[in-house]
Design an enzyme around this catalytic site. Sequence first.
Site, PDB file in Angstrom:
ATOM      1  N   HIS A   1      39.977  36.432  36.246  1.00 23.94           N
ATOM      2  CA  HIS A   1      39.652  35.985  37.604  1.00 23.94           C
ATOM      3  C   HIS A   1      39.471  34.471  37.546  1.00 23.94           C
ATOM      4  CE1 HIS A   1      37.958  37.626  41.602  1.00 23.94           C
ATOM      5  NE2 HIS A   1      39.234  37.851  41.510  1.00 23.94           N
TER       6      HIS A   1
ATOM      7  N   LYS B   1      39.932  47.811  29.689  1.00 22.63           N
ATOM      8  CA  LYS B   1      40.937  46.869  30.149  1.00 22.63           C
ATOM      9  C   LYS B   1      40.315  45.494  30.339  1.00 22.63           C
ATOM     10  CE  LYS B   1      44.406  46.236  33.746  1.00 22.63           C
ATOM     11  NZ  LYS B   1      44.680  46.555  35.147  1.00 22.63           N
TER      12      LYS B   1
ATOM     13  N   HIS C   1      51.334  37.972  41.190  1.00 24.44           N
ATOM     14  CA  HIS C   1      50.128  38.682  40.795  1.00 24.44           C
ATOM     15  C   HIS C   1      50.336  40.195  40.810  1.00 24.44           C
ATOM     16  CE1 HIS C   1      45.826  39.238  40.316  1.00 24.44           C
ATOM     17  NE2 HIS C   1      45.845  40.099  41.302  1.00 24.44           N
TER      18      HIS C   1
END
Lengths: 227, 765, 89, 89
Positions: free
Chosen positions: B111, B107, B62
């Site tokens: 999630h 941007k 991540h």
Amino acid sequence: MSARIGIVTFPGSLDDRDAARAVYLGGAEPVRLWHDDAQISGVDGVWLPGGFSYGDYLRCGAIARFSQVMDTVKAAADAGMPVIGVCNGFQVLCESHLLPGALVRNAHLRYRNAPTRLRVETERTAWTRAFEPGTEVVFPAKHGEGRYVADEAVLDELEDSGRVVFRYADNPNGSMRDIAGVCSEAGNVVGLMPHPEHAVEALTGPSTDGLGIVASVLSHLSEGAVR
Amino acid sequence: MTRQPLNVAVDTVGVATATPDEKQPWAELGLKDDEYARIRDILGRRPTQAELAMYSIMWSEHCSYKSSRVHLRQFGQKNPKTPRLLAGIGENAGVVAIDENIAVTFKVESHNHPSFVEPKQGAATGVGGIIRDIIAMGARPIAVMDSLRFGDIDHPDTARVLPGVVDGVSHYGNCVGLPNIGGETVFDPCYQGNPLVNALAVGVMPRARLQSMQASGTGNVVILLGAKTGRDGIGGVSVLASATFSEDGDEDSRPSVQVGDPFEEKLLIEVCLELFDTGLVVGVQDLGGAGLTCALSETAAAGDGGMHVDLELVPLRAKGMEPHDILASESQERMLLIVDPANVENVLARAQRWGLLATAIGEVTDSGRLVIDYHGQTVVDVPPASLADEGPVYERPFTEPNDLALIAVDRAETLPRPTTDDEIRQTVLDMAASPNLCDKTWITEQYDSSVFGNTVLGTPHDAGVLRLDERSGIGIALSLDGNSRFARLDPYVGAQLNLAEAYRNVALTGATPIAVSDCLNFGSPEDPHVMWQFERAVTGIADGCQKMGIPVTGGNVSFYNQTGREAIHPTPVIGVLGVIDDVAKRIPLGLGRTGDTIALIGTTREEFSGSEWAWATHRHLGGVPPLVDLDHEMKLADLLASLAGNEQIAAAHDLSEGGLSQALVEAIAHSGMGAQILLPEGADPFTYLFSESTGRVMVVIPRGQEQAVRASCEQRGLPITPLGVADANTDGLHLRDHFDIGREEILAAWKGRIAEKLGAQGAAG
Amino acid sequence: MARVVVDVMLKTEILDPQGEAVLGALPRLGVTDVSSVRIGRRVEIEFDENASNVEEQSRVIADKLLANPVIENFTIAVEESVETGAEHA
Amino acid sequence: MARVVVDVMLKTEILDPQGEAVLGALPRLGVTDVSSVRIGRRVEIEFDENASNVEEQSRVIADKLLANPVIENFTIAVEESVETGAEHA
Ligand SMILES: Nc1ncnc2c1ncn2[C@@H]1O[C@H](COP(=O)(O)OP(=O)(O)O)[C@@H](O)[C@H]1O
Ligand SMILES: [Mg+2]
């Protein structure tokens, strides 16, 4: 000199800039007021904007009632100053007991945003005198807790004394008697759920009917000046 | 009572040096043997517990992009040079110049896993996170968009996930005061168990206010602003985002969930902007996925290289938190500020005025080390770049999936089709009622769209349009699109088709596309087939952007979207930003006025593979995706901008999923007008109505402008075909020589589907 | 008639923005010695006269519908045979 | 340390759509003998060690802030000296 309308910014206010734009486009002068200031000197009217004043997770408007500025607004309202509360501002006015009733969770339990048709039920308030009674206006309604409730006795009294100011044409939230907005006994304090400040430009709103709210208070104030 | 007494034994640097053989759980934290060895190498000793936590977080997929990095480099290499790009990939969000004074930053981020575990809070904190990226660049966030993907609409878990996700997006965005100006909602069984929640935020700033994330200036003070630090998502986003869900969804292994506080975020916005405007901060960084660990190491690495922090000064919400907990916590609504000591008091006072907590927790040093003390004992002492910039990089193997050749020959063009007028008429209605094409008002009406008073176009338009300057009328357009079926058939072409669609949607408002942000949602990078899809998609986007002259300014990668061995379709979601000189001239959706000409620009081919028709009516996915022609898309965009500028166009609509049929349905539904359509001679009605050939738009030309528009098309070599006229007196759709469908029948098919499936659910929360 | 009260509270580790907002407002009321406020839901369920397995059924309702096990805990209290019309004052 | 629990419920004459929604969902869980569900708020307030007039202060908080008398009623329960860390399970 044009009338000065104070717009209160609580930390969680969202529509304060929009209210200022509406006041400006309507020909009055917007003045920024801060929730922690006791001073509102120099303004001729007050606009409590939409938003989530103090992060209104508990009950909308419940905390704002205890702000510095509301003490002053209360006193000014009692003395006859025009005060309007829109959405969260309406909730604050009810919680502060400046207006009767309460605004609770929408019957369908969701936040809902849609252009909404309203009937102007009375022109005898500081904020609606520029409208013909019975006029239909279109303002966006957008809220999760906008269902107006009050005792039957209170509702009857509101009806009898002509204090129901706006009524929904198609009730979007389950409000009792389709009530979208009410006023104080003297008619200087008005609260409504839908947003006139988002109906002031053809480019961005469903109508420009919101300008009538500002026109009303200007007419109210100038009459006062003559008197 | 925020500080706890130091009564637990803390693993300090001294202890670590003295106990080199202490067994450490690096594997459990997701580190490989060689990575652990490298950490020992960097430090010349074993890491302390806190250091180990920090490396495991920063070196996770991540945070380190270890599997994707080698491919993402292409964006930088192929990006067209443009003076508009003020900050690009590597920053919190890309920043592009709009005019001499104004810049915009935007941007898109995912999630996904958190939204599966706890739909409402997962989606809410996703929105919160992307908003802080925008703040960190120095901008005021002005809008959000959301791209959502769920399993089959009839699957019971969709009834749990969808209302929760929408509630979360709605709750956070509405409370923080941002209009939602668009997005998408897609249903496909491949997302069952792996829903995708991608959120985009956009912000605006004076160009001079651009902020840096550098912790520079020795002696400058490090301030933590915002919420207290609790146990939220410890090992959350990072571990979460890198963990494949076990098939039997073990409840107890569910990591802790973050809960967002949008009111706190609203305060963060106001305080940060006040600090930027008064020039009181030297550097700023949001606290996102990896909390303090990421913010401290990135700002230190980007600045003078050294920082000292006293960790016990961090205000805590929970009892008994240890140093590694504090460093790993993903508590939301926090920002890190670097402030000149002379300004500290002023900064703290301004935060307090808004009711926000602000605490000095350390200072910038010239030591070249990130040193973290806890009650006077050093628990971390590392070179910050080793955390932030020097994580592992993998060259993962990738190979073409072996089923692709088989899929390619299984063409949808050979499927049985409706032939009679009655069957085709019914197909128009069935398609309008299908989950992916039906009206999404049940979702979008839960979002505020008008706050700020600058939303010129929002849902249901092809793109959102925002006014940036009331005087000049300059504005931006934004679209967020994905089509994973095309990407599944051919990830290179599919990604370019996505790019082309988002680009076209922006152009359809009359705006000129100038920049791209993307969110790449894929399965496990450890699967060579997935890795191949990823490499192809990235290359497709990079080549496409190079060709069209618009840079990729940033984005996000989400891997491990799979359950067991079943990966989702490769799902690049692409956001395109455009600029429009005068928002008053934007092109709306609809049918203009009675007598206006309806025409089609572009070429209709017999292309059904990957189409909504093949999926909705045959549950079929095979063949090769439609032709993509980026040259054509650029000409089309140029044409639309020119028509808009000259006010020669009354309305327009993209032809994408569902083809011309669906475009007509939507235009009729939104305008309240009717359409009289006459298909060109010899055209096969089915193909004409349902093909998904791309590069096509339906335009509505005001009376008297037909010749001029035709000339503009011919000049650019764009084929234009008149289809009919708009007519307020026609009831719905009149397809001459074939059939009529009344407005009420169209609306009955198209509207109310989502509520019917989900309306009764999710009310109890 | 059995009345059951289900109290649903956020787990202690989970941020409670509602409680925080109230806590932050207390000084405005002159209250300064409160250290924490947590806000949850109180659910009053009334079962029919002859309902059986009231506790068991309540547990199912709480677990499946009222509480979100990822972030919330609940407790169940059965108040046997409350008089009708008992007012919540 | 004193802990006070304030329960706030909508007055019975006010429609509680959330309660209705839960009631309506019960048959899907196989629960058919519930006659009413009402949903309110449970507020747990923790006072500092040496706070005084805990009950009185709680009443002020409840009356002024936690409940809106136009639509809600409340009850207050003081739980004197709860051990720290008492878990709500
Ligand atoms: N989850 C969502 N959030 C916000 N807007 C959405 C969402 N889903 C759909 N929309 C909006 O609804 C409209 C129709 O969606 P879609 O069918 O994807 O449009 P298009 O045909 O232009 O791709 C668009 O304006 C889109 O932005
Ligand atoms: Mg789309």
